[in-house]
Design a protein around this motif. Sequence first.
Motif, PDB file in Angstrom:
ATOM      1  N   SER A  60      -2.083  -0.280  -6.096  1.00  0.00           N
ATOM      2  CA  SER A  60      -1.711   0.005  -4.702  1.00  0.00           C
ATOM      3  C   SER A  60      -1.110  -1.238  -4.051  1.00  0.00           C
ATOM      4  O   SER A  60      -1.289  -2.363  -4.538  1.00  0.00           O
ATOM      5  CB  SER A  60      -2.949   0.427  -3.902  1.00  0.00           C
ATOM      6  OG  SER A  60      -3.830  -0.687  -3.782  1.00  0.00           O
ATOM      7  N   GLY A  61      -0.456  -0.996  -2.920  1.00  0.00           N
ATOM      8  CA  GLY A  61       0.062  -2.110  -2.131  1.00  0.00           C
ATOM      9  C   GLY A  61      -1.066  -2.931  -1.542  1.00  0.00           C
ATOM     10  O   GLY A  61      -0.983  -4.160  -1.438  1.00  0.00           O
ATOM     11  N   THR A  62      -2.125  -2.247  -1.149  1.00  0.00           N
ATOM     12  CA  THR A  62      -3.272  -2.955  -0.577  1.00  0.00           C
ATOM     13  C   THR A  62      -3.837  -3.951  -1.588  1.00  0.00           C
ATOM     14  O   THR A  62      -4.134  -5.104  -1.238  1.00  0.00           O
ATOM     15  CB  THR A  62      -4.355  -1.939  -0.158  1.00  0.00           C
ATOM     16  OG1 THR A  62      -3.792  -1.057   0.821  1.00  0.00           O
ATOM     17  CG2 THR A  62      -5.575  -2.624   0.419  1.00  0.00           C
ATOM     18  N   ASN A  65      -1.482  -6.922  -1.976  1.00  0.00           N
ATOM     19  CA  ASN A  65      -1.611  -7.852  -0.844  1.00  0.00           C
ATOM     20  C   ASN A  65      -2.897  -8.673  -0.961  1.00  0.00           C
ATOM     21  O   ASN A  65      -2.893  -9.883  -0.714  1.00  0.00           O
ATOM     22  CB  ASN A  65      -1.624  -7.070   0.474  1.00  0.00           C
ATOM     23  CG  ASN A  65      -0.221  -6.688   0.925  1.00  0.00           C
ATOM     24  OD1 ASN A  65       0.769  -7.247   0.452  1.00  0.00           O
ATOM     25  ND2 ASN A  65      -0.131  -5.742   1.850  1.00  0.00           N
ATOM     26  N   HIS A  86       0.286  -4.301   8.730  1.00  0.00           N
ATOM     27  CA  HIS A  86      -0.544  -3.374   7.960  1.00  0.00           C
ATOM     28  C   HIS A  86      -1.776  -4.110   7.457  1.00  0.00           C
ATOM     29  O   HIS A  86      -2.893  -3.576   7.454  1.00  0.00           O
ATOM     30  CB  HIS A  86       0.275  -2.808   6.784  1.00  0.00           C
ATOM     31  CG  HIS A  86      -0.349  -1.600   6.167  1.00  0.00           C
ATOM     32  ND1 HIS A  86      -1.285  -1.675   5.157  1.00  0.00           N
ATOM     33  CD2 HIS A  86      -0.189  -0.270   6.423  1.00  0.00           C
ATOM     34  CE1 HIS A  86      -1.659  -0.456   4.810  1.00  0.00           C
ATOM     35  NE2 HIS A  86      -1.014   0.414   5.560  1.00  0.00           N
ATOM     36  N   GLU A  91      -5.832  -2.319   6.285  1.00  0.00           N
ATOM     37  CA  GLU A  91      -6.273  -2.629   4.922  1.00  0.00           C
ATOM     38  C   GLU A  91      -7.778  -2.912   4.893  1.00  0.00           C
ATOM     39  O   GLU A  91      -8.264  -3.722   4.116  1.00  0.00           O
ATOM     40  CB  GLU A  91      -5.387  -3.730   4.319  1.00  0.00           C
ATOM     41  CG  GLU A  91      -3.963  -3.193   4.177  1.00  0.00           C
ATOM     42  CD  GLU A  91      -2.920  -4.119   3.574  1.00  0.00           C
ATOM     43  OE1 GLU A  91      -3.278  -5.112   2.936  1.00  0.00           O
ATOM     44  OE2 GLU A  91      -1.722  -3.804   3.767  1.00  0.00           O
ATOM     45  N   GLU A 138       5.828  -9.098   7.187  1.00  0.00           N
ATOM     46  CA  GLU A 138       5.915  -7.686   6.761  1.00  0.00           C
ATOM     47  C   GLU A 138       7.336  -7.189   7.030  1.00  0.00           C
ATOM     48  O   GLU A 138       7.795  -7.186   8.171  1.00  0.00           O
ATOM     49  CB  GLU A 138       4.898  -6.862   7.545  1.00  0.00           C
ATOM     50  CG  GLU A 138       4.861  -5.402   7.116  1.00  0.00           C
ATOM     51  CD  GLU A 138       3.743  -4.637   7.828  1.00  0.00           C
ATOM     52  OE1 GLU A 138       2.597  -5.117   7.829  1.00  0.00           O
ATOM     53  OE2 GLU A 138       4.038  -3.578   8.407  1.00  0.00           O
ATOM     54  N   ASN A 142       5.929  -1.812   9.584  1.00  0.00           N
ATOM     55  CA  ASN A 142       5.502  -0.424   9.732  1.00  0.00           C
ATOM     56  C   ASN A 142       5.230  -0.071  11.203  1.00  0.00           C
ATOM     57  O   ASN A 142       5.935   0.743  11.813  1.00  0.00           O
ATOM     58  CB  ASN A 142       4.267  -0.223   8.836  1.00  0.00           C
ATOM     59  CG  ASN A 142       3.765   1.202   8.805  1.00  0.00           C
ATOM     60  OD1 ASN A 142       4.006   1.981   9.712  1.00  0.00           O
ATOM     61  ND2 ASN A 142       3.044   1.551   7.755  1.00  0.00           N
ATOM     62  N   ASP A 171       5.048  -8.969   2.633  1.00  0.00           N
ATOM     63  CA  ASP A 171       4.610  -7.600   2.388  1.00  0.00           C
ATOM     64  C   ASP A 171       5.867  -6.748   2.484  1.00  0.00           C
ATOM     65  O   ASP A 171       6.293  -6.354   3.573  1.00  0.00           O
ATOM     66  CB  ASP A 171       3.557  -7.172   3.424  1.00  0.00           C
ATOM     67  CG  ASP A 171       3.184  -5.692   3.273  1.00  0.00           C
ATOM     68  OD1 ASP A 171       3.934  -4.953   2.600  1.00  0.00           O
ATOM     69  OD2 ASP A 171       2.164  -5.271   3.841  1.00  0.00           O
ATOM     70  N   ALA A 173       6.423  -3.707   1.226  1.00  0.00           N
ATOM     71  CA  ALA A 173       6.177  -2.322   0.814  1.00  0.00           C
ATOM     72  C   ALA A 173       7.479  -1.530   0.906  1.00  0.00           C
ATOM     73  O   ALA A 173       7.808  -0.740   0.023  1.00  0.00           O
ATOM     74  CB  ALA A 173       5.102  -1.695   1.694  1.00  0.00           C
ATOM     75  N   ARG A 174       8.251  -1.803   1.983  1.00  0.00           N
ATOM     76  CA  ARG A 174       9.533  -1.104   2.185  1.00  0.00           C
ATOM     77  C   ARG A 174      10.689  -2.109   2.245  1.00  0.00           C
ATOM     78  O   ARG A 174      11.618  -1.949   3.039  1.00  0.00           O
ATOM     79  CB  ARG A 174       9.491  -0.245   3.453  1.00  0.00           C
ATOM     80  CG  ARG A 174       8.421   0.830   3.403  1.00  0.00           C
ATOM     81  CD  ARG A 174       8.351   1.670   4.666  1.00  0.00           C
ATOM     82  NE  ARG A 174       7.247   2.628   4.592  1.00  0.00           N
ATOM     83  CZ  ARG A 174       5.970   2.324   4.833  1.00  0.00           C
ATOM     84  NH1 ARG A 174       5.638   1.091   5.191  1.00  0.00           N
ATOM     85  NH2 ARG A 174       5.035   3.244   4.718  1.00  0.00           N
ATOM     86  N   MET A 197       5.329  -8.300  -2.226  1.00  0.00           N
ATOM     87  CA  MET A 197       4.807  -7.019  -2.707  1.00  0.00           C
ATOM     88  C   MET A 197       5.875  -5.956  -2.474  1.00  0.00           C
ATOM     89  O   MET A 197       6.539  -5.965  -1.434  1.00  0.00           O
ATOM     90  CB  MET A 197       3.535  -6.657  -1.924  1.00  0.00           C
ATOM     91  CG  MET A 197       2.912  -5.331  -2.333  1.00  0.00           C
ATOM     92  SD  MET A 197       3.554  -3.897  -1.473  1.00  0.00           S
ATOM     93  CE  MET A 197       2.396  -3.759  -0.120  1.00  0.00           C
ATOM     94  N   SER A 201       5.388   3.735  -4.395  1.00  0.00           N
ATOM     95  CA  SER A 201       4.816   5.031  -4.025  1.00  0.00           C
ATOM     96  C   SER A 201       5.184   5.454  -2.607  1.00  0.00           C
ATOM     97  O   SER A 201       4.551   6.346  -2.050  1.00  0.00           O
ATOM     98  CB  SER A 201       3.289   4.946  -4.142  1.00  0.00           C
ATOM     99  OG  SER A 201       2.818   3.909  -3.305  1.00  0.00           O
ATOM    100  N   LYS A 202       6.191   4.801  -2.031  1.00  0.00           N
ATOM    101  CA  LYS A 202       6.611   5.218  -0.682  1.00  0.00           C
ATOM    102  C   LYS A 202       8.024   5.789  -0.807  1.00  0.00           C
ATOM    103  O   LYS A 202       8.196   6.757  -1.529  1.00  0.00           O
ATOM    104  CB  LYS A 202       6.469   4.041   0.268  1.00  0.00           C
ATOM    105  CG  LYS A 202       5.006   3.567   0.238  1.00  0.00           C
ATOM    106  CD  LYS A 202       4.614   2.587   1.266  1.00  0.00           C
ATOM    107  CE  LYS A 202       3.106   2.404   1.237  1.00  0.00           C
ATOM    108  NZ  LYS A 202       2.562   1.877  -0.031  1.00  0.00           N
ATOM    109  N   SER A 210       2.367  -0.377  -7.130  1.00  0.00           N
ATOM    110  CA  SER A 210       3.132  -1.436  -6.451  1.00  0.00           C
ATOM    111  C   SER A 210       3.248  -2.585  -7.430  1.00  0.00           C
ATOM    112  O   SER A 210       2.644  -2.566  -8.502  1.00  0.00           O
ATOM    113  CB  SER A 210       2.362  -1.932  -5.215  1.00  0.00           C
ATOM    114  OG  SER A 210       2.306  -0.938  -4.222  1.00  0.00           O
TER     115      SER A 210
HETATM  116  C1  PLP Z   1       3.646  -2.337   5.196  1.00  0.00           C
HETATM  117  C2  PLP Z   1       2.590  -1.815   4.284  1.00  0.00           C
HETATM  118  N1  PLP Z   1       1.933  -2.667   3.499  1.00  0.00           N
HETATM  119  C3  PLP Z   1       0.979  -2.260   2.646  1.00  0.00           C
HETATM  120  C4  PLP Z   1       0.663  -0.931   2.534  1.00  0.00           C
HETATM  121  C5  PLP Z   1      -0.436  -0.505   1.589  1.00  0.00           C
HETATM  122  O1  PLP Z   1       0.037   0.221   0.504  1.00  0.00           O
HETATM  123  P1  PLP Z   1      -0.943   1.235  -0.287  1.00  0.00           P
HETATM  124  O2  PLP Z   1      -1.070   2.451   0.560  1.00  0.00           O
HETATM  125  O3  PLP Z   1      -0.208   1.472  -1.571  1.00  0.00           O
HETATM  126  O4  PLP Z   1      -2.232   0.535  -0.490  1.00  0.00           O
HETATM  127  C6  PLP Z   1       1.321  -0.001   3.340  1.00  0.00           C
HETATM  128  C7  PLP Z   1       0.987   1.445   3.253  1.00  0.00           C
HETATM  129  O5  PLP Z   1       1.539   2.278   3.911  1.00  0.00           O
HETATM  130  C8  PLP Z   1       2.303  -0.456   4.251  1.00  0.00           C
HETATM  131  O6  PLP Z   1       2.937   0.386   5.073  1.00  0.00           O
END
Ligand code: PLP
Length: 348
Positions: A60-62, A65, A86, A91, A138, A142, A171, A173-174, A197, A201-202, A210
């Motif tokens: 996972s992204g969490t 991180n 996030h 988290e 980030e 988000n 971070d 993620a996107r 990171m 999965s997004k 991730s």
């Molecule tokens: C900016 C950001 N970082 C980290 C995460 C965590 O990712 P994960 O849901 O895969 O743990 C998210 C999840 O939406 C996110 O939006």
Amino acid sequence: MTRSVIEFFDTSTRPTTAMREAMSAAVVGDDVYGTDPTVRELEERAAELLGMPAALFTPSGTMANLIALRVHARSGHAVVADADTHLLRAETGGIAAVGGLMPTPVAAPGGILDVDAVEAALQPGDDHVPPVGLVWLENTHNRAGGTITDVATTGRLAAVCRQAQVPLHVDGARLLHAALELDVDPAALTDGADSVMLAFSKGLGAPVGSVVAGDEQFVTRARRVRKMLGGGMRQAGVIAAAALVALDDGYSHLADDHRRARQLAQRLAQVPGVVATPDPPPTNMVFVDVAGTGRSARGLADALATAGFSVSTPAATTLRFVLHRDVSDDDVDTVARELATAVAPPRG
Ligand SMILES: Cc1ncc(COP(=O)(O)O)c(C=O)c1O
């Protein structure tokens, strides 16, 4: 297969047929021993995409991180970050519970870190304050509505971090949404950072996973932390295969999500009392303030749920819609119509 509920969450994408086929055909090994060829391939491809020497696949992204926190910073260190990241909002407090770290929030208007504020936070303090162990960026952001930190700002942040000899983690993620919108190589958005990171999965549409990327030494240490956290996966090639298909697909299709986000914001802004922020949306997220409707976000979200649309309510008067490959132009039109009906039901 038709979906009965349209979920405006980019984590809700279902694996494509090509992903499912790749998963069933994946050549696997034991990734805890580094012998899963599919995972290795994914890590190499991701590292190259992100402009880093190496990468590590995580569930996972969490977790990615959390690994960055543990590798870069020692218990008792401070982490300089925007309070709305996030990391700090969603988290589960892992920064404190697992990292033993203290957040030091700094100004970040619209989710973009104020470089001067970061520089000030990096000045050495006396015995009253913890040393800073890490700076956190980030991108896209988000909770700020998918906002983008550009290459110049990233470079200035990296420079102040280098000057203070404090690592910088992205971070991302996107991150590919940001790269696409800026029309730059994703590596330009990690230039000068010590780790990044990226989530598969997004918007990329893979079911799981991730990566966290950095130099070889970072990844060696990251691998050990991942094991400690329980993230050592065995025949993980089965899920890495779907992420590889996502990389093969590229990310130009994210442009459709960005276009639909702008289209949705426009439609929603026509509903009396509804205001999109930011307007236009920079990437794939649409946040609307519904205070002017006199209705709560929860009440409107419930009305949309009855009509078959699932959205989140990050604040009492805020609705959040995240666009992704399983949401069509028609869905955008219909959800906007349903919100208008919920705000002002037809009389009689
Ligand atoms: C900016 C950001 N970082 C980290 C995460 C965590 O990712 P994960 O849901 O895969 O743990 C998210 C999840 O939406 C996110 O939006």
